[in-house]
Motif scaffolding. Structure first.
Motif, PDB file in Angstrom:
ATOM      1  N   LEU A 168       9.464 -17.566  10.095  1.00 17.09           N
ATOM      2  CA  LEU A 168       8.654 -18.318   9.161  1.00 17.09           C
ATOM      3  C   LEU A 168       7.366 -18.825   9.791  1.00 17.09           C
ATOM      4  O   LEU A 168       7.359 -19.277  10.939  1.00 17.09           O
ATOM      5  CB  LEU A 168       9.448 -19.498   8.603  1.00 17.09           C
ATOM      6  CG  LEU A 168      10.693 -19.118   7.796  1.00 17.09           C
ATOM      7  CD1 LEU A 168      11.501 -20.356   7.450  1.00 17.09           C
ATOM      8  CD2 LEU A 168      10.312 -18.373   6.532  1.00 17.09           C
ATOM      9  N   GLY A 169       6.287 -18.740   9.030  1.00 20.79           N
ATOM     10  CA  GLY A 169       5.003 -19.269   9.456  1.00 20.79           C
ATOM     11  C   GLY A 169       4.691 -20.563   8.743  1.00 20.79           C
ATOM     12  O   GLY A 169       5.596 -21.238   8.232  1.00 20.79           O
TER      13      GLY A 169
ATOM     14  N   THR B 140      18.285 -22.039   1.205  1.00 25.68           N
ATOM     15  CA  THR B 140      18.875 -22.048   2.546  1.00 25.68           C
ATOM     16  C   THR B 140      17.865 -22.524   3.577  1.00 25.68           C
ATOM     17  O   THR B 140      18.188 -23.316   4.468  1.00 25.68           O
ATOM     18  CB  THR B 140      19.386 -20.646   2.922  1.00 25.68           C
ATOM     19  OG1 THR B 140      20.297 -20.188   1.929  1.00 25.68           O
ATOM     20  CG2 THR B 140      20.087 -20.677   4.276  1.00 25.68           C
ATOM     21  N   ALA B 141      16.613 -22.057   3.467  1.00 24.30           N
ATOM     22  CA  ALA B 141      15.564 -22.484   4.390  1.00 24.30           C
ATOM     23  C   ALA B 141      15.315 -23.986   4.266  1.00 24.30           C
ATOM     24  O   ALA B 141      15.145 -24.687   5.266  1.00 24.30           O
ATOM     25  CB  ALA B 141      14.282 -21.716   4.121  1.00 24.30           C
ATOM     26  N   CYS B 142      15.293 -24.477   3.027  1.00 27.27           N
ATOM     27  CA  CYS B 142      15.093 -25.916   2.804  1.00 27.27           C
ATOM     28  C   CYS B 142      16.258 -26.715   3.367  1.00 27.27           C
ATOM     29  O   CYS B 142      16.062 -27.734   4.044  1.00 27.27           O
ATOM     30  CB  CYS B 142      14.932 -26.182   1.306  1.00 27.27           C
ATOM     31  SG  CYS B 142      14.582 -27.904   0.891  1.00 27.27           S
ATOM     32  N   TYR B 143      17.460 -26.264   3.097  1.00 26.59           N
ATOM     33  CA  TYR B 143      18.649 -26.975   3.584  1.00 26.59           C
ATOM     34  C   TYR B 143      18.679 -27.029   5.106  1.00 26.59           C
ATOM     35  O   TYR B 143      18.950 -28.085   5.697  1.00 26.59           O
ATOM     36  CB  TYR B 143      19.908 -26.291   3.059  1.00 26.59           C
ATOM     37  CG  TYR B 143      21.195 -26.921   3.538  1.00 26.59           C
ATOM     38  CD1 TYR B 143      21.528 -28.214   3.164  1.00 26.59           C
ATOM     39  CD2 TYR B 143      22.069 -26.222   4.363  1.00 26.59           C
ATOM     40  CE1 TYR B 143      22.716 -28.803   3.604  1.00 26.59           C
ATOM     41  CE2 TYR B 143      23.251 -26.793   4.800  1.00 26.59           C
ATOM     42  CZ  TYR B 143      23.572 -28.093   4.421  1.00 26.59           C
ATOM     43  OH  TYR B 143      24.732 -28.673   4.871  1.00 26.59           O
TER      44      TYR B 143
ATOM     45  N   ILE C 281      20.322 -15.153   7.508  1.00 27.03           N
ATOM     46  CA  ILE C 281      21.303 -15.351   6.434  1.00 27.03           C
ATOM     47  C   ILE C 281      22.065 -14.053   6.245  1.00 27.03           C
ATOM     48  O   ILE C 281      21.461 -12.984   6.113  1.00 27.03           O
ATOM     49  CB  ILE C 281      20.614 -15.725   5.100  1.00 27.03           C
ATOM     50  CG1 ILE C 281      19.699 -16.934   5.273  1.00 27.03           C
ATOM     51  CG2 ILE C 281      21.654 -15.994   4.010  1.00 27.03           C
ATOM     52  CD1 ILE C 281      18.806 -17.190   4.066  1.00 27.03           C
ATOM     53  N   LYS C 282      23.386 -14.138   6.220  1.00 22.20           N
ATOM     54  CA  LYS C 282      24.208 -12.959   5.982  1.00 22.20           C
ATOM     55  C   LYS C 282      25.284 -13.294   4.948  1.00 22.20           C
ATOM     56  O   LYS C 282      25.943 -14.330   5.039  1.00 22.20           O
ATOM     57  CB  LYS C 282      24.876 -12.488   7.282  1.00 22.20           C
ATOM     58  CG  LYS C 282      23.905 -12.005   8.350  1.00 22.20           C
ATOM     59  CD  LYS C 282      24.655 -11.566   9.606  1.00 22.20           C
ATOM     60  CE  LYS C 282      23.690 -11.120  10.697  1.00 22.20           C
ATOM     61  NZ  LYS C 282      24.402 -10.721  11.942  1.00 22.20           N
TER      62      LYS C 282
ATOM     63  N   PHE D 281       9.185 -26.481  -0.376  1.00 21.11           N
ATOM     64  CA  PHE D 281       9.830 -25.251  -0.801  1.00 21.11           C
ATOM     65  C   PHE D 281       9.663 -25.175  -2.324  1.00 21.11           C
ATOM     66  O   PHE D 281      10.292 -25.929  -3.065  1.00 21.11           O
ATOM     67  CB  PHE D 281      11.295 -25.256  -0.373  1.00 21.11           C
ATOM     68  CG  PHE D 281      11.443 -25.349   1.129  1.00 21.11           C
ATOM     69  CD1 PHE D 281      11.603 -24.208   1.896  1.00 21.11           C
ATOM     70  CD2 PHE D 281      11.383 -26.580   1.768  1.00 21.11           C
ATOM     71  CE1 PHE D 281      11.707 -24.289   3.283  1.00 21.11           C
ATOM     72  CE2 PHE D 281      11.484 -26.672   3.156  1.00 21.11           C
ATOM     73  CZ  PHE D 281      11.644 -25.528   3.914  1.00 21.11           C
ATOM     74  N   LEU D 282       8.804 -24.271  -2.759  1.00 25.31           N
ATOM     75  CA  LEU D 282       8.322 -24.258  -4.140  1.00 25.31           C
ATOM     76  C   LEU D 282       8.791 -23.009  -4.872  1.00 25.31           C
ATOM     77  O   LEU D 282       8.503 -21.886  -4.478  1.00 25.31           O
ATOM     78  CB  LEU D 282       6.798 -24.333  -4.127  1.00 25.31           C
ATOM     79  CG  LEU D 282       6.060 -24.304  -5.458  1.00 25.31           C
ATOM     80  CD1 LEU D 282       6.546 -25.402  -6.392  1.00 25.31           C
ATOM     81  CD2 LEU D 282       4.558 -24.443  -5.211  1.00 25.31           C
TER      82      LEU D 282
END
Length: 386
Positions: free
Chosen positions: A19-20, A39-42, A6-7, A291-292
């Protein structure tokens, strides 16, 4: 393997994450933790849509990729002229460059080994489901609406939870009155909306997570819409055309598999078996990707630790992926103490320059152990890890 870049998005100048299975990101308020989490969830959801469609669909049209994300999470003000997002797994890679308004994607060699996840973002303001009984009529962002819808399904399936996290509180859902009630250890009844802020924050999260990590695999009443049926039909046709249709020769049909009234022909039994496996992997939920946001909200520190114990144990049942954003040293230290498989720790820190922006750093194993040894003091000494 899941790699995210992400930038220039909101307060984030640069983040590069490996990510693990269990991930936690910490940092001061307004430093971009939720921005990274969303962003990770999307991107996980986009991967799912690309796999189910087997093509870029609308994501490849101009600014569609970032527009969908900004609208869903109400992040329009976070998008900058040079925003850039890249995401890669064993199955595909894609990127979006806002300066060029360009979305690109490529399939990888592990493309057909993808397993369908249930993707869920659990927001920090989840206690709205208890505080506002008529939430379905409110104007909310897409993420909050989806969480509330998922919560509604979860409570209708779960119906009852006894002695949640050994706290002496039992929960029940009444479908006739569409209401949630509690029973305390002394036997006294209480409506969820009348309970403490901690209980209102904990129970919707707990019921929802219980369904995601356990209940959904036993829920036989889930129905799919006509659109979903058509999507599956098109997916099946695409998989067959890409992998097996060209392998057939005149008179070479030896196996025929019928799914939803459509016959698929194969020259070898192993092709039929593999086709069925791929279809099952694409249509049946294999695991959850959760994603919590701030699970510690309004919770007593020992309860935070109990929640982490329960969550990490549950996640092992179906290899669920957890990504947690937290301010709590108790959440972080308990995760480090448990040391679940695939634990990764990230923290946000101020980047160089006059503008207040943040970078994200992934800690190495030695640093993670140092944090555990330091306990709460680590939160007062972030600069040691920059």
């Amino acid at each position: 393997m899941k790699h995210l870049v992400i930038k220039n998005l909101g307060p984030i100048r640069k983040a590069e994450l490996e990510l693990g299975q269990v991930n936690v990101i910490i940092g001061m308020q307004s430093s971009g933790k939720s921005c990274v989490l969303k962003t990770a969830c999307y991107c996980t959801w986009v991967e799912k849509r690309l796999e189910l469609a087997q093509k870029p669909n609308g994501f490849g049209k101009g600014t569609a990729f970032i527009d969908i994300m900004a609208d869903y999470y109400k992040m329009t003000g976070y998008i900058k002229e040079n925003t850039y997002i890249a995401y890669e797994t064993n199955h595909l890679r894609f990127s979006y460059d806002h300066s060029k308004q360009q979305f690109e994607m490529q399939w990888k060699s592990g493309h057909w080994n993808w397993r369908r996840p249930k993707v869920s973002y659990v927001p920090a303001d989840r206690n709205l489901v208890a505080a506002i009984p008529g939430w379905s009529s409110l104007s909310l962002d897409g993420n909050m609406i989806e969480f509330m819808s998922d919560w509604d399904r979860a409570r209708r399936f779960v119906k009852q939870e006894n002695n949640v996290l050994d706290l002496g509180i039992s929960y029940s859902y009444d479908s006739d009155s569409n209401s949630d009630s509690l029973r305390l250890e002394n036997g006294n009844p209480l409506m969820l909306k009348e309970s403490s802020s901690g209980v209102q924050s904990l129970l919707p999260m707990f019921i929802h997570l219980d369904y995601l990590t356990h209940g959904q695999y036993k829920d036989n009443n889930r129905k799919i819409s006509y659109e979903q049926k058509e999507e599956r039909k098109n997916l099946l046709s695409t998989i067959y055309s890409k992998l097996y249709k060209k392998k057939l020769h005149d008179g070479a049909v030896r196996e025929v598999l019928t799914i939803d009234g459509v016959d698929y022909s194969f020259s070898e039994k192993k092709h039929e078996k593999r086709f069925q496996e791929i279809y099952d992997h694409y249509t049946k939920t294999n695991h959850s990707e959760i994603f919590l946001e701030e699970p510690e909200d309004n919770l007593f520190p020992p309860t935070q630790c109990q929640l982490m114990n329960w969550m990490t144990k549950r996640a092992q049942e179906h290899n669920d992926v957890l990504f947690i954003a937290s301010h709590s040293p108790y959440v972080l230290n308990q995760l480090i103490k448990l040391d679940p498989k695939g634990l990764t720790v990230f923290f946000t820190h101020p980047s160089e320059g006059k503008e207040r922006l943040y970078d994200v750093r992934q800690l190495i194993v030695q640093e993670v152990h140092e944090i555990y040894d330091s306990g709460v003091d680590m939160f007062f000494n972030f600069e040691l890890y920059v």
